[in-house]
Enzyme design. Sequence first.
Site, PDB file in Angstrom:
ATOM      1  N   GLU A  34     -47.770 -88.906  57.650  1.00 32.08           N
ATOM      2  CA  GLU A  34     -47.368 -89.739  56.523  1.00 32.08           C
ATOM      3  C   GLU A  34     -47.620 -89.028  55.200  1.00 32.08           C
ATOM      4  O   GLU A  34     -46.824 -89.123  54.263  1.00 32.08           O
ATOM      5  CB  GLU A  34     -48.114 -91.070  56.563  1.00 32.08           C
ATOM      6  CG  GLU A  34     -47.507 -92.129  55.685  1.00 32.08           C
ATOM      7  CD  GLU A  34     -48.068 -93.512  55.973  1.00 32.08           C
ATOM      8  OE1 GLU A  34     -47.402 -94.492  55.645  1.00 32.08           O
ATOM      9  OE2 GLU A  34     -49.183 -93.607  56.529  1.00 32.08           O
TER      10      GLU A  34
ATOM     11  N   ASP B 225     -54.015 -98.315  57.812  1.00 34.90           N
ATOM     12  CA  ASP B 225     -52.921 -98.833  58.641  1.00 34.90           C
ATOM     13  C   ASP B 225     -52.999 -98.295  60.057  1.00 34.90           C
ATOM     14  O   ASP B 225     -52.757 -99.016  61.032  1.00 34.90           O
ATOM     15  CB  ASP B 225     -51.567 -98.447  58.040  1.00 34.90           C
ATOM     16  CG  ASP B 225     -51.271 -99.185  56.754  1.00 34.90           C
ATOM     17  OD1 ASP B 225     -51.756-100.319  56.596  1.00 34.90           O
ATOM     18  OD2 ASP B 225     -50.571 -98.631  55.895  1.00 34.90           O
TER      19      ASP B 225
END
Length: 230
Positions: free
Chosen positions: A11, A23
Amino acid sequence: MSLAKVSQRAENSVVGKETGLSDHIPSLLGEDNHALLFDSRSLDGDQVSFPLAERDLALLVIDTGVIRDVDLAAERFSEREEASCAVGLSSLRELSPKTLSEHRETLSEVTYRRAQHIVNENQRVLDAAKALRTDGPEVLGEILSASQASLRDDYDVSGKEIDLAVETCLGRGAYGARMIGLGDSGALYALVDESSLSLLQVALDGAFTEHGYQAPATYVVGPSRGALRH
């Protein structure tokens, strides 16, 4: 844990988003009917009982459909770093709400508000875990609402649609409501009585229509086991 770190690295480097592990960790390490208290420094996790169904409670996710085109995450990251450097610490987690006030003259008004949100939010996380262990899910409402107020007023990341959804939820008896992340996706969640779900969904549709917004999508969710490899 290694898979979570790989996901985070992807990410950060491929998508180009400055993100932590908040997350990825619950997506992999979550357990049914439990919240996960996670320390991003030590990488230790602790499962905390979060028995919604047996208390006739539900989490309602509300998707306003508003996607922010400004990357506030990078901006807030820079402001956090600025605050840490200004007070001579490697991380704002070294401060408590009491000791932060000693640095009010050191920081600009905006930077102080950013630091105030982070320091108070760290404390709210600990308060939430303690509340779940001693009193149960209902008492989270006040903590959720305080967190949302801080995200709106100190961190400046809320928006009109999110504020309207929060106001509608609280006005219809929700225990508390809070936006998800920094609001990039326009989503939030509310802690509600299971019996009030239908009326709340109708109220949200009506409030958004009255203000000229598209009616939000809603989803009833709960804490569940993380992803598995088969």
